[in-house]
Design an enzyme around this catalytic site. Structure first.
Site, short mmCIF file in Angstrom:
data_model
loop_
_atom_site.label_atom_id
_atom_site.label_comp_id
_atom_site.label_asym_id
_atom_site.label_seq_id
_atom_site.Cartn_x
_atom_site.Cartn_y
_atom_site.Cartn_z
N GLU A 159 37.84 -11.30 16.23
CA GLU A 159 36.81 -11.94 17.04
C GLU A 159 36.04 -10.91 17.86
OE1 GLU A 159 38.89 -14.84 19.31
OE2 GLU A 159 39.12 -16.25 17.63
N SER A 245 41.56 6.47 5.13
CA SER A 245 40.82 5.48 4.33
C SER A 245 40.90 5.76 2.83
CB SER A 245 39.35 5.45 4.75
OG SER A 245 39.21 4.87 6.03
N HIS A 374 38.61 -8.66 2.97
CA HIS A 374 39.13 -7.29 2.87
C HIS A 374 39.01 -6.59 4.23
CE1 HIS A 374 40.03 -3.28 1.42
NE2 HIS A 374 38.93 -2.85 2.02
N SER A 375 37.89 -6.77 4.87
CA SER A 375 37.65 -6.20 6.20
C SER A 375 36.48 -6.96 6.80
CB SER A 375 37.33 -4.70 6.11
OG SER A 375 36.03 -4.51 5.54
#
Length: 482
Positions: A159, A245, A374-375
């Site tokens: 959020e 990453s 996923h993100s």
């Protein structure tokens, strides 16, 4: 050349001498069509030419070239070519291989898929006859409360990103059991090499909610000094290597660390996590072979959640998932229900013991589902049906399943649930407020911690950056100390 070799015993003897096989081959073995041909697997064209003198010589030459690789006991092997029993087995480096006159190809996939180890059904009830590692009340309640904490943290940080307060976030929704149950089965001395969807392992080890918030809000208290994207956690204190990453690069690193632990005779192993998409990277294959050959105490945990961003597993591989790849590299493997916390705990607990005491790598494929996007850069409803997501979220939620089990044991209640969720939410909101107000890392931190003595080009770059910030202050964040 074949005719020359047949007619020149001197040349044959010279070749035998040069190759260290002087007493291993007799000229007669080149001049007759012996019964040895049927003992070796040959291709159809070669088999068709058996009986033709010149073709027969070619077959024997093929046999000769194969024998070159019998480096373990060549003299014994070639001297026993006339022994009917010995001639059925090739004592090849790495182990004996039995011959077969039948041309048989290994199937691309088994008729039945590898079974999945499970202890709790979808209603949180123990399956009769389950082979499980016992979990007591204290451990079970801690596992459950940590799953709630992870779930709540994901909700609030997600959020916060949507409100523009942090730049990026990635959730573990649907995979809480893998995070917490695997962590519970390890010890603090085990070295963890995560992908990026395993913050629950760090949470279990004692990384505080404030530390999570500091990293995501990139402030001065962030251990990474603001150099990493949000959710790229790391902690030397907790043996949790910093998230990267790049996909699957952590796998070979984990094997190297495991080998070091083995050489130091440590009572610990390395554990590394990756997704189904990571199994398509070259580092995955190199790491498994590396680990098997060195007999490194490392546990590979694959979170097969069905999707590598937008790529489904059906487009990722044709094999029976990831678990079957272990045997190809000589790695003991198991498939586990990734939404069953008890099954995961038991599998990792057993895997750790085997890895350390037997000096071997273990591959665990945990079948689960990525309920979240996923993100925050992804909208998964663009490539998968919403009703599929909702079914996994409601019917196969690992947190709800584990709650039903601990409630059936009278270790948890609705009152405890409400109280804990309210408490952890307040703790997280406070951590976010503190992290958001904290000072940002100074510009100087960009140029430190690489060289002991920074070279002149770095000093020049730092000077130019500071001058640029002074000339264009509106283009740079005002809360970053220059």
């Amino acid at each position: 050349m074949a005719l020359c070799m047949r007619k020149s015993p001197k040349l044959i003897n010279h070749l035998k001498y040069r190759m260290g096989l002087f007493d291993m081959i007799t000229p007669s073995s080149w001049n007759s069509t012996s019964s040895h041909h049927q003992e070796f697997l040959v291709t159809a064209p070669i088999a068709h030419n058996l009986g033709n003198p010149d073709a027969d010589l070619s077959v024997k030459a093929t046999l000769f070239s194969a024998c070159r690789f019998k480096s373990t006991k060549p003299e014994k092997q070639l001297n026993s070519l006339n022994d009917a029993d010995d001639n059925k087995v090739l004592d090849f480096p790495g182990g004996k291989v039995r011959f077969s006159p039948k041309m048989t190809f290994i199937s691309e996939s088994p008729e039945e898929r590898t079974q999945c180890y499970r202890v709790l059904d979808d209603n949180g009830q123990l399956i009769l006859g389950s082979n499980l590692v016992q979990v007591g009340e204290e451990l079970a309640v801690k596992m459950y409360t940590e799953m709630i904490t992870l779930q709540t943290m994901d909700t609030l940080f997600y959020e916060a990103q949507r409100q523009g307060r942090i730049s990026f976030y990635l959730t573990t929704i649907g995979e809480e059991a893998i995070n917490i149950a695997t962590a519970a089965a390890l010890t603090a001395d085990d070295h963890v090499f995560p992908q990026y969807r395993e913050p629950g392992v760090l949470l279990w080890r004692g990384f505080t909610l404030q530390e999570f918030a500091n990293q995501c809000f990139v402030n001065k208290a962030d251990h990474g000094k603001g150099r990493q994207m949000p959710i790229h956690y790391g902690s030397n204190k907790h043996n949790y290597f910093t998230v990267s990453s790049t996909i699957a690069t952590q796998l070979p690193h984990a094997v190297g660390a495991a080998y070091a632990l083995k050489m130091d005779r440590k009572d610990a192993c390395a554990v590394t996590y990756f997704g189904d998409g990571g199994s398509s990277e070259g580092d995955f294959h190199a790491a498994l072979n590396f680990a098997a050959v060195l007999e490194a105490p490392v546990i590979f945990i694959c979170r097969n959640n069905g999707w590598a961003i937008s790529t489904p597993t059906s487009d990722q591989f044709r094999s029976d998932g990831v678990v079957v790849r272990g045997s190809a590299y000589g790695v003991r493997s198991i498939r586990v229900d990734g939404n069953d916390a008890l099954a995961i705990y038991g599998a990792v607990h057993a895997a750790r013991k085997m890895a350390i005491t037997e000096h071997r790598p273990i591959l665990i494929e945990a079948l689960t589902y990525r309920v979240g996007h996923h993100s925050t850069s992804d909208d998964s409803t663009k490539y998968r049906p919403v009703d599929e997501i909702e079914w996994w979220k409601l019917a196969r939620d690992p947190v709800s399943r584990f709650r039903k089990w601990i409630e059936s044991k009278d270790w948890w209640s609705s009152e405890a649930e409400s109280e804990f969720r309210s408490s952890v939410r307040q703790q997280l909101l406070h951590a976010i407020q503190v992290a958001e107000k904290a000072e940002k890392p100074p510009v100087a931190d960009i140029f430190t911690d690489v060289y002991d003595v920074p070279p002149s080009n770095l000093h020049e770059q730092e000077k130019l950056l500071r001058e640029t910030i002074r000339r264009h202050p509106r283009d740079y964040p005002s809360d970053v100390p220059a």
